[in-house]
Design a protein around this motif. Structure first.
Motif, mmCIF file in Angstrom:
data_model
loop_
_atom_site.group_PDB
_atom_site.id
_atom_site.type_symbol
_atom_site.label_atom_id
_atom_site.label_comp_id
_atom_site.label_asym_id
_atom_site.label_seq_id
_atom_site.Cartn_x
_atom_site.Cartn_y
_atom_site.Cartn_z
ATOM 1 N N VAL A 18 0.844 -1.202 0.000
ATOM 2 C CA VAL A 18 0.000 0.000 0.000
ATOM 3 C C VAL A 18 0.876 1.247 0.000
ATOM 4 N N PHE A 19 1.919 1.227 0.799
ATOM 5 C CA PHE A 19 2.823 2.373 0.879
ATOM 6 C C PHE A 19 3.473 2.650 -0.480
ATOM 7 N N THR A 20 3.951 1.606 -1.142
ATOM 8 C CA THR A 20 4.602 1.781 -2.449
ATOM 9 C C THR A 20 3.609 2.268 -3.492
ATOM 10 N N SER A 21 2.410 1.701 -3.477
ATOM 11 C CA SER A 21 1.375 2.118 -4.416
ATOM 12 C C SER A 21 1.031 3.595 -4.228
ATOM 13 N N THR A 22 0.841 3.989 -2.974
ATOM 14 C CA THR A 22 0.514 5.378 -2.670
ATOM 15 C C THR A 22 1.642 6.314 -3.079
ATOM 16 N N LEU A 149 4.123 11.131 4.985
ATOM 17 C CA LEU A 149 5.502 11.500 4.662
ATOM 18 C C LEU A 149 5.815 11.188 3.206
ATOM 19 N N SER A 150 5.351 10.035 2.749
ATOM 20 C CA SER A 150 5.550 9.659 1.344
ATOM 21 C C SER A 150 4.911 10.669 0.410
ATOM 22 N N ARG A 151 3.651 10.997 0.689
ATOM 23 C CA ARG A 151 2.966 11.981 -0.166
ATOM 24 C C ARG A 151 3.671 13.333 -0.117
ATOM 25 N N SER A 152 4.244 13.652 1.045
ATOM 26 C CA SER A 152 4.915 14.940 1.187
ATOM 27 C C SER A 152 6.208 15.001 0.385
ATOM 28 N N VAL A 153 6.982 13.912 0.443
ATOM 29 C CA VAL A 153 8.227 13.869 -0.333
ATOM 30 C C VAL A 153 7.929 14.072 -1.812
ATOM 31 N N LEU A 154 6.911 13.380 -2.283
ATOM 32 C CA LEU A 154 6.554 13.506 -3.694
ATOM 33 C C LEU A 154 5.838 14.816 -3.968
#
Length: 411
Positions: A18-22, A149-154
């Motif tokens: 899920v994390f990688t997909s998001t 955090l993932s969405r923020s980095v991207l």
């Protein structure tokens, strides 16, 4: 706390998928954030046209969200997300072709945005129900913080790439990148291995399930007592995304300046995500609401036409605070709402929070034409901040304590 302790949720396979997909989907969305705005402005040069395209997407999202909650509680939630990503990817691919070939029109992009919005309306209800099923309870806040955090980095890297592509004259290329990201994200979600849901029974009539979701929504006093004011604040905040590109094009040099502001929000959100990994407030809901206040300052400050450096710094601060707000809000929601009704309650939450955003986007351009862009942004920012302060004053916000497992995060 060690780095391993902070990333402990990634040790679980389902959450990693899920994390990688998001992450991949967020990368594409970050690129297309800049591309769509400047594709519309390239065609029409009108902030009103841009507002209508944004509103078309968000009206469709709001229109479908209640039905989306019912279906996400009935069906395997990861497959709902696969379907949504497939439709969104197709719409972005068609938009890319139209822009690249010079056949794009405002009505065409608005129509594609409408279909995109219908699919997007399924994402939040399905995701809210899915996340607690793919990670252990003690790692739930970690999981929400890592996703944020993932969405923020991207959110930082994506707009920067999108700005470069637009500056090179190819907003359609950025839209094509987003289309590809949805295809990869859907493929990863198909690999999830989830046990059969124990709460699934023979589906009841659609409107009965909708009513049951409403009853649970009403029972969660802390949600419905805040939604009206968050909804009004979000409506006002829509002016930022309609008039921001206009101000950047007119006064700060164009797409590169707006990309810098959006990217700065992403940089700040990265720092906020790191903070959210550790933060354990005794009243997480109250803390979440307090951290949402600086969001309105982005709109307010832009209206005063300050130096670009100040806009970038302000965007970074707002992004940091918003990241903490979202991580804490999602965690409280997932802890307080029963799994069987989680997607339906999320749909009512989302509808109340976002239903007025299309109106805000649609009227931002005409209002700016009457009273000026700067005055509109100042008024919108003031309204957004005031609404958040009213939310914080709600007794129900103070009443919700930390009901998460008291086991500390790994040190």
């Amino acid at each position: 706390m060690t780095l391993h302790g902070r990333l402990g949720a990634l040790a679980e396979r389902n959450f990693r998928l899920v994390f990688t997909s998001t992450t991949i989907s967020a990368a594409g969305d970050g690129v297309s954030t800049i591309a769509l705005a400047f594709a519309v402005l390239q065609i029409s040069g009108s902030p009103t046209a841009l507002g209508l395209v944004i509103a078309a997407r968000q009206v469709a999202n709001a229109a479908i969200t209640l039905a989306a909650g019912v279906f996400a509680d009935r069906l395997p939630r990861h497959l709902v997300l696969v379907w949504a990503a497939s439709v969104q990817g197709a719409m972005q691919a068609i938009s890319a072709v139209l822009v690249l070939t010079g056949h794009a029109t405002v009505p065409a992009l608005a129509g594609l945005a409408l279909v995109y919005g219908l699919a997007d309306g399924f994402v939040l209800p399905a995701s809210q129900g899915l996340i607690p099923l793919v990670v252990s309870t003690t790692r739930l806040q970690q999981a929400n913080a890592l996703l944020g955090l993932s969405r923020s980095v991207l959110g930082f890297a994506g707009p920067a790439v999108g700005g470069v592509l637009v500056a090179l004259g190819s907003p359609g290329a950025a839209l094509a990148v987003d289309a590809a990201s949805f295809a990869i994200a859907a493929a990863l979600l198909l690999r999830l291995a989830l046990p059969a849901r124990a709460d699934v029974v023979e589906p009841e009539p659609f409107f009965r399930e909708l009513r049951e979701g409403w009853n649970e929504f009403r029972r969660q006093t802390w949600i419905w007592t805040t939604i009206v004011f968050f909804g009004l604040g979000n409506m006002a905040g829509a002016a930022l995304f309609v008039l921001g590109p206009v101000v950047a094009k007119r006064d700060y040099g164009g797409a590169a300046a707006w990309a810098s502001i959006v990217s700065a929000t992403g940089v700040g959100a990265i720092l906020g995500g790191l903070l959210a990994l550790r933060l354990r407030p005794g009243r997480p809901l109250l803390a979440s609401c307090v951290f949402s206040i600086p969001y309105g300052f982005q709109t307010l400050v832009l209206g005063f036409h300050p130096p670009l450096a100040l806009l970038i710094a302000n965007a970074a601060f707002a992004g940091a605070c918003l990241s903490v707000h979202i991580a804490l809000w999602f965690t409280v929601f997932q802890q307080q709402v029963p799994e069987a009704a989680r997607s339906r309650v999320s749909s009512y939450d989302a509808l109340g929070s976002f239903v007025l955003i299309p109106l805000g986007a649609a009227i931002a351009g005409p209002v700016a034409g009457l009273i000026g862009v700067g005055t509109t942004l100042i008024a919108a920012g003031t309204i957004s901040i005031a609404c958040t302060l009213v939310v914080i004053a709600q007794p129900s916000v103070w009443a919700v304590g930390n009901t998460a497992p008291r086991e500390a995060l790994p040190a």
